[in-house]
Scaffold this motif. Structure first.
Motif, PDB file in Angstrom:
ATOM      1  N   GLU A  13       0.864  -1.144   0.106  1.00 49.55           N
ATOM      2  CA  GLU A  13       0.174   0.026   0.035  1.00 49.55           C
ATOM      3  C   GLU A  13       0.796   1.238  -0.131  1.00 49.55           C
ATOM      4  N   ARG A  14       0.712   1.935  -1.159  1.00 48.91           N
ATOM      5  CA  ARG A  14       1.895   3.040  -1.411  1.00 48.91           C
ATOM      6  C   ARG A  14       1.546   4.118  -0.223  1.00 48.91           C
ATOM      7  N   GLN A  15       0.341   4.375   0.271  1.00 48.80           N
ATOM      8  CA  GLN A  15       0.008   5.380   1.427  1.00 48.80           C
ATOM      9  C   GLN A  15       0.688   4.967   2.571  1.00 48.80           C
ATOM     10  N   GLU A  16       0.798   3.891   2.850  1.00 54.51           N
ATOM     11  CA  GLU A  16       1.355   3.417   4.152  1.00 54.51           C
ATOM     12  C   GLU A  16       3.057   3.703   4.046  1.00 54.51           C
ATOM     13  N   VAL A  17       3.447   3.381   2.892  1.00 53.58           N
ATOM     14  CA  VAL A  17       5.047   3.509   2.688  1.00 53.58           C
ATOM     15  C   VAL A  17       5.188   4.939   2.762  1.00 53.58           C
ATOM     16  N   ASP A  18       4.209   5.870   2.155  1.00 49.98           N
ATOM     17  CA  ASP A  18       4.493   7.047   2.048  1.00 49.98           C
ATOM     18  C   ASP A  18       4.429   7.949   3.711  1.00 49.98           C
ATOM     19  N   ASN A  19       3.595   7.220   4.633  1.00 51.06           N
ATOM     20  CA  ASN A  19       3.296   7.696   5.722  1.00 51.06           C
ATOM     21  C   ASN A  19       4.786   7.311   6.488  1.00 51.06           C
ATOM     22  N   ALA A  20       5.090   5.781   6.338  1.00 51.42           N
ATOM     23  CA  ALA A  20       6.500   5.449   6.875  1.00 51.42           C
ATOM     24  C   ALA A  20       7.705   6.387   6.524  1.00 51.42           C
ATOM     25  N   LEU A  21       7.680   6.791   5.412  1.00 54.55           N
ATOM     26  CA  LEU A  21       8.796   7.619   4.986  1.00 54.55           C
ATOM     27  C   LEU A  21       8.802   9.183   5.411  1.00 54.55           C
ATOM     28  N   ASN A  22       7.470   9.495   5.793  1.00 52.17           N
ATOM     29  CA  ASN A  22       7.262  10.886   6.470  1.00 52.17           C
ATOM     30  C   ASN A  22       7.647  10.824   7.818  1.00 52.17           C
ATOM     31  N   GLN A  23       7.545   9.789   8.541  1.00 51.17           N
ATOM     32  CA  GLN A  23       7.714   9.488   9.865  1.00 51.17           C
ATOM     33  C   GLN A  23       9.203   9.407  10.140  1.00 51.17           C
ATOM     34  N   VAL A  37      24.462  16.558   9.273  1.00 53.15           N
ATOM     35  CA  VAL A  37      25.388  15.598   8.533  1.00 53.15           C
ATOM     36  C   VAL A  37      24.686  15.294   7.179  1.00 53.15           C
ATOM     37  N   GLY A  38      23.759  16.125   6.708  1.00 53.07           N
ATOM     38  CA  GLY A  38      23.090  16.033   5.456  1.00 53.07           C
ATOM     39  C   GLY A  38      22.444  14.871   5.452  1.00 53.07           C
ATOM     40  N   ALA A  39      21.868  14.369   6.608  1.00 53.43           N
ATOM     41  CA  ALA A  39      20.962  13.251   6.434  1.00 53.43           C
ATOM     42  C   ALA A  39      19.533  13.576   5.762  1.00 53.43           C
ATOM     43  N   SER A  40      19.011  12.831   4.895  1.00 56.53           N
ATOM     44  CA  SER A  40      17.577  13.120   4.375  1.00 56.53           C
ATOM     45  C   SER A  40      17.055  11.688   3.799  1.00 56.53           C
ATOM     46  N   ILE A  41      15.880  11.273   3.625  1.00 58.17           N
ATOM     47  CA  ILE A  41      15.107  10.590   2.900  1.00 58.17           C
ATOM     48  C   ILE A  41      14.100  10.716   2.274  1.00 58.17           C
ATOM     49  N   ALA A  42      13.846  10.706   1.053  1.00 61.57           N
ATOM     50  CA  ALA A  42      12.702  11.141   0.233  1.00 61.57           C
ATOM     51  C   ALA A  42      12.367  10.290  -0.910  1.00 61.57           C
ATOM     52  N   TRP A  43      11.549  10.220  -1.716  1.00 63.60           N
ATOM     53  CA  TRP A  43      10.920   9.518  -2.901  1.00 63.60           C
ATOM     54  C   TRP A  43      12.064  10.137  -3.948  1.00 63.60           C
ATOM     55  N   SER A  44      12.457   9.530  -4.967  1.00 61.37           N
ATOM     56  CA  SER A  44      13.076   9.873  -6.021  1.00 61.37           C
ATOM     57  C   SER A  44      12.775   9.003  -7.118  1.00 61.37           C
ATOM     58  N   GLY A  45      11.534   9.409  -7.638  1.00 57.81           N
ATOM     59  CA  GLY A  45      10.718   8.958  -8.786  1.00 57.81           C
ATOM     60  C   GLY A  45       9.993   7.723  -8.064  1.00 57.81           C
ATOM     61  N   GLU A  46      10.496   6.622  -8.720  1.00 58.47           N
ATOM     62  CA  GLU A  46       9.583   5.291  -8.081  1.00 58.47           C
ATOM     63  C   GLU A  46      10.441   4.595  -6.964  1.00 58.47           C
ATOM     64  N   ARG A  47      11.736   5.144  -6.736  1.00 61.17           N
ATOM     65  CA  ARG A  47      12.523   4.849  -5.786  1.00 61.17           C
ATOM     66  C   ARG A  47      12.586   5.657  -4.366  1.00 61.17           C
ATOM     67  N   PHE A  94      19.757   3.514  -2.452  1.00 60.62           N
ATOM     68  CA  PHE A  94      18.399   3.508  -3.089  1.00 60.62           C
ATOM     69  C   PHE A  94      17.455   2.370  -2.742  1.00 60.62           C
ATOM     70  N   ALA A  95      16.489   2.430  -2.523  1.00 61.92           N
ATOM     71  CA  ALA A  95      15.527   1.368  -2.093  1.00 61.92           C
ATOM     72  C   ALA A  95      14.203   1.254  -3.105  1.00 61.92           C
ATOM     73  N   SER A  96      13.923   0.103  -3.594  1.00 62.29           N
ATOM     74  CA  SER A  96      12.600   0.338  -4.461  1.00 62.29           C
ATOM     75  C   SER A  96      11.768  -0.894  -3.790  1.00 62.29           C
ATOM     76  N   LEU A  97      10.538  -0.794  -4.031  1.00 60.35           N
ATOM     77  CA  LEU A  97       9.355  -1.879  -3.457  1.00 60.35           C
ATOM     78  C   LEU A  97       9.015  -2.586  -4.564  1.00 60.35           C
TER      79      LEU A  97
END
Length: 162
Positions: A13-23, A37-47, A94-97
């Protein structure tokens, strides 16, 4: 009496992944060990792209993200994370689903059901899912228990139970 059936699928479920990413992003921005330290996590296209200035920190970001996925009920088998790569002065992962059951995996599951499942249960591959049918609902419950007990290298869900 008509046959009962259910489908074995591998969906996220894409919405749950989005919520986990935002948290995870919120936690990374607030944690002391990730400051400056320049730490970040974000969507980059489909990854999903994770960045930090050291290999250990980028792995820690992945760990935070994985813990958030688990809390939201998403199997880590659906997350395909690569190795940390050096990119200039920073490291990236890079991580993909993984979604859908490949033909060979569907055939493996169908063979498990044929060999170890109750008699009279039929499994047929339909695109990226597997339809399991039987006259007895108890046999279908036994198949679900059997598949849950196997250590498959992909996430499975059971849908359309009728």
């Amino acid at each position: 009496m008509a046959d009962s059936s259910f489908d074995i699928v591998s969906k996220v479920e894409r919405q749950e992944v989005d919520n986990a990413l935002n948290q995870a992003s919120r936690e990374i921005s607030q944690r002391y060990d990730f400051k400056n330290v320049g730490a970040s996590i974000a969507w980059s296209g489909e990854r999903i792209e994770m960045r930090a200035n050291s290999e250990e920190r980028v792995k820690a970001i992945l760990d935070v993200f994985q813990s958030k996925l688990v809390k939201r009920g998403i199997s880590l088998k659906a997350l395909d994370a690569g190795e940390p790569q050096a990119s200039g002065k920073e490291y990236k992962i890079f991580a993909s689903l993984q979604e859908g059951i490949s033909q060979e995996n569907a055939k493996k599951v169908a063979k498990i059901i044929r060999d170890e499942g109750p008699k009279g249960v039929k499994a047929q591959v339909q695109g990226e899912e597997l339809r399991v049918t039987s006259k007895s609902r108890d046999d279908l419950q036994a198949v679900i228990t059997l598949i849950k007990g196997k250590d498959l290298d992909f996430a499975v869900q059971f849908v359309n139970y009728r």
